[in-house]
Design a protein around this motif. Structure first.
Motif, mmCIF file in Angstrom:
data_model
loop_
_atom_site.group_PDB
_atom_site.id
_atom_site.type_symbol
_atom_site.label_atom_id
_atom_site.label_comp_id
_atom_site.label_asym_id
_atom_site.label_seq_id
_atom_site.Cartn_x
_atom_site.Cartn_y
_atom_site.Cartn_z
ATOM 1 N N THR A 1 2.571 -1.990 -13.098
ATOM 2 C CA THR A 1 2.953 -0.580 -13.183
ATOM 3 C C THR A 1 4.280 -0.306 -12.491
ATOM 4 O O THR A 1 4.989 0.620 -12.858
ATOM 5 C CB THR A 1 1.857 0.304 -12.552
ATOM 6 O OG1 THR A 1 1.574 -0.211 -11.254
ATOM 7 C CG2 THR A 1 0.611 0.320 -13.396
ATOM 8 N N GLY A 2 4.599 -1.087 -11.462
ATOM 9 C CA GLY A 2 5.851 -0.869 -10.736
ATOM 10 C C GLY A 2 6.935 -1.780 -11.226
ATOM 11 O O GLY A 2 6.875 -2.303 -12.334
ATOM 12 N N THR A 3 7.932 -1.991 -10.379
ATOM 13 C CA THR A 3 8.993 -2.918 -10.735
ATOM 14 C C THR A 3 8.660 -4.283 -10.133
ATOM 15 O O THR A 3 7.648 -4.442 -9.455
ATOM 16 C CB THR A 3 10.354 -2.400 -10.228
ATOM 17 O OG1 THR A 3 11.376 -3.283 -10.678
ATOM 18 C CG2 THR A 3 10.389 -2.335 -8.705
ATOM 19 N N TRP B 1 0.825 -1.210 0.000
ATOM 20 C CA TRP B 1 0.000 0.000 0.000
ATOM 21 C C TRP B 1 0.858 1.257 0.000
ATOM 22 O O TRP B 1 0.379 2.345 0.194
ATOM 23 C CB TRP B 1 -0.940 -0.009 1.209
ATOM 24 C CG TRP B 1 -1.967 -1.090 1.085
ATOM 25 C CD1 TRP B 1 -3.087 -1.071 0.317
ATOM 26 C CD2 TRP B 1 -1.944 -2.367 1.717
ATOM 27 N NE1 TRP B 1 -3.764 -2.264 0.429
ATOM 28 C CE2 TRP B 1 -3.100 -3.078 1.284
ATOM 29 C CE3 TRP B 1 -1.080 -2.999 2.604
ATOM 30 C CZ2 TRP B 1 -3.375 -4.376 1.718
ATOM 31 C CZ3 TRP B 1 -1.372 -4.287 3.032
ATOM 32 C CH2 TRP B 1 -2.506 -4.955 2.597
ATOM 33 N N GLY B 2 2.167 1.089 -0.141
ATOM 34 C CA GLY B 2 3.082 2.219 -0.106
ATOM 35 C C GLY B 2 3.340 2.781 -1.489
ATOM 36 O O GLY B 2 2.652 2.421 -2.456
#
Lengths: 248, 302
Positions: free
Chosen positions: B222-224, A49-50
């Motif tokens: 969307t992130g790594t 959630w970060g």
């Protein structure tokens, strides 16, 4: 033992139909949900959630654009462990944690033996293995080994979570060693392909390529946009209205 | 590939230690007690530090003992068995030398062969990985063996009390070996620049080649993720050309120059210590590039 079996009795795996997959990611989510409560340690996330969420997933859907101009197409591409016959991830494992089952060909990790060196993830050309960020052991698709033989759940649920949940029926589960199974038949009839055959891993899972679109006639008429006025011949009541209005 | 410090230190230091062990095993006859302790001791210490570093790469280090079990299929397991065995035999050989046992030369020869086998096993951990085309070449084992032998020879030049190591001929041989190692490194780099991800392409990775060229439209997240952190490492690849030059200047140029000056002024051991440190610094940079520049097949999906 991390030597590979010379032959497996059955060859369980998936057929993934790239013609049907709509890229909804339901298989991804259901895989994550099942494997967080199923075989082995929970499939963990870090910083969920970060600002920098990351985590281990056993199935991911990429979207590719293929071809140029009018012929370009979008292909949604689910990717999970292919349960290779010559699985390079198994033979590199130094601890004996990775193994391929001789009875059904499923490639598994015994998490109680894994020391988290990550060499198997390096050896896999497909990126099918991901390190669990909290348990520090290697996670991978188990072909839902805790579902397919599970007599405590209804029979219709005894297939991998990704297959069970797919709303478009783009995923099929079965035994490739049986030439009459649905997966063998689909793969035979639709030219099921191996990913990266040059890596000589001999994947069990097969991908069915998208079927060529039958919009060729529309395209010849001037692209796939709305037809120009006068190009379309009207029929029935519309034709009568058209003629009447013409006369006024 | 992600260049983890633990792995760079492991391959560099245990390589150098095993390289020194290789030379000590075959050329330590006539060594006095000081030479025996310093020679075998340095080899064992350096390799042990390297092996301890490798444990820091594990997420569950307490299970490291299990890595000794799969020697029939896994090069990492073979390495885990061969390296400590080689070091143990070096220790036994040193004891035999100390006690002036007639078995010392034979023990030394066995230890040397085991050192060589351990270096080979280290290199095969990488050379066996087909998914990393830059590593998957017979050049890789030769590269690791040449670097270990060269670093070991430089270190040996600094060991006092061993007649062979103190000779001018051995120092000249060390220089020749180091030149050979860097020529090999240069050709390995040339191959890396050419090979990319080998015969694998986005088209073969997706099986969609018949439909045309394949481009990523939307990544799956969307992130790594672990795959990108571990296999998709791209940071500072753009500095690769400069780093190659720095590695060559330190590990080949300056290291050789220093040892050559040592030969010329007749103080080989004193100069050899610093020459060996330069050689190891150059090797360390080259090892960083070995990982950072290698492209994994999974990057084709991104």
């Amino acid at each position: 033992m991390t030597s590979l079996p010379s032959k497996t009795e059955r060859s369980l795996g998936l057929v993934i139909d790239l013609d049907i997959c709509v890229g909804c990611h339901a298989c991804v989510v259901n895989c994550k949900a099942w494997n967080t409560g199923g075989y082995g340690t929970p499939l963990a996330d870090s910083d969920p959630w970060g600002p920098n969420p990351s985590g281990a997933w056993l199935n991911r859907v990429h979207a590719f654009e293929v071809g140029e101009g009018k012929d370009a197409a979008v292909v949604h591409f689910p990717k999970s462990c292919l349960h290779c016959e010559d699985a390079p991830c198994v033979t590199v494992c130094p601890t004996g944690a990775s193994f391929k089952r001789s009875e059904d060909g499923i490639v598994l990790v015994d998490e109680s033996k894994c020391m988290g060196c990550g060499l198997c993830a390096w050896a896999c050309p497909y990126g099918a293995r991901e390190m669990d960020p909290s348990a520090g052991v290697m996670k991978k698709c188990t072909l839902c080994v805790d579902r397919i033989y599970n007599e405590n759940i209804p029979e219709e649920d005894r297939e991998p979570a990704c297959v069970r949940t797919c709303p478009a029926n783009a995923r099929h589960f079965g035994d490739f060693a049986d030439p009459e199974s649905e997966v063998s038949r689909l793969s035979r009839e639709r030219d099921g392909t191996d990913l990266m055959p040059e890596q000589e891993t001999r994947p069990t899972n097969k991908y069915l390529p998208p079927i060529g679109r039958n919009g060729a006639a529309v395209m010849e008429a001037g692209g796939c946009g709305a037809p120009e006025e006068g190009q379309v011949e009207l029929q029935g009541i519309l034709a009568w209205v058209d003629r009447t209005l013409e006369r006024i | 590939m992600h260049p983890a410090l633990s792995i760079i230190l492991f391959t560099t230091l245990s390589g150098a230690g095993l390289g020194l062990g290789l030379w000590f095993g075959v050329a330590s006859y006539g060594a006095n007690n000081a030479g025996t302790v310093i020679g075998a001791g340095t080899a064992i210490l350096l390799s042990s530090i390297g092996l301890v570093c490798s444990v820091f790469h594990l997420r569950r280090p307490l299970r490291a003992w299990r890595a000794l079990s799969q020697w029939r299929s896994s090069w990492l397991s073979r390495e885990g068995i061969l390296a400590p065995t080689a070091l143990f035999l070096l220790f036994v050989q040193a004891g035999a030398l100390w006690l002036e046992s007639p078995f010392a030369p034979w023990l030394g020869l066995t230890a040397a062969l085991l050192c060589l086998a351990a270096i080979l096993a280290t290199s095969m951990i990488y050379a066996q990985i087909r998914a990393v085309a830059a590593w998957c070449t017979p050049l890789t084992p030769f590269l690791f063996i040449a670097f270990a032998a060269a670093a070991g020879a430089f270190l040996a030049c600094a060991v006092p009390g061993v007649p062979v190591f103190g000779s001018k001929g051995f120092a000249v041989a060390a220089i020749a070996l180091n030149i050979a190692a860097w020529i090999l490194q240069y050709s390995w780099w040339r191959r890396l620049d050419r090979v990319g991800t080998g015969t694998s392409t986005p088209e073969t990775a997706t099986g969609l080649g018949q439909m045309g060229q394949v481009r990523l439209l939307e990544p799956p997240h969307t992130g790594t993720n672990y795959l990108l952190d571990e296999m998709g490492y791209v940071v500072a690849r753009r500095h690769a050309a400069k780093l190659r030059l720095i590695a060559l200047i330190l590990g080949c140029g300056f290291a050789i120059l220093l040892l050559a000056v040592g030969i010329a002024v007749g103080h080989v051991p004193a100069f050899a210590i610093f020459a060996a440190l330069l050689q190891l610094a150059g090797t360390g940079i080259a090892r960083w590039l070995f990982f950072a520049q290698a492209r994994h097949a999974v990057t084709l999906y991104y």
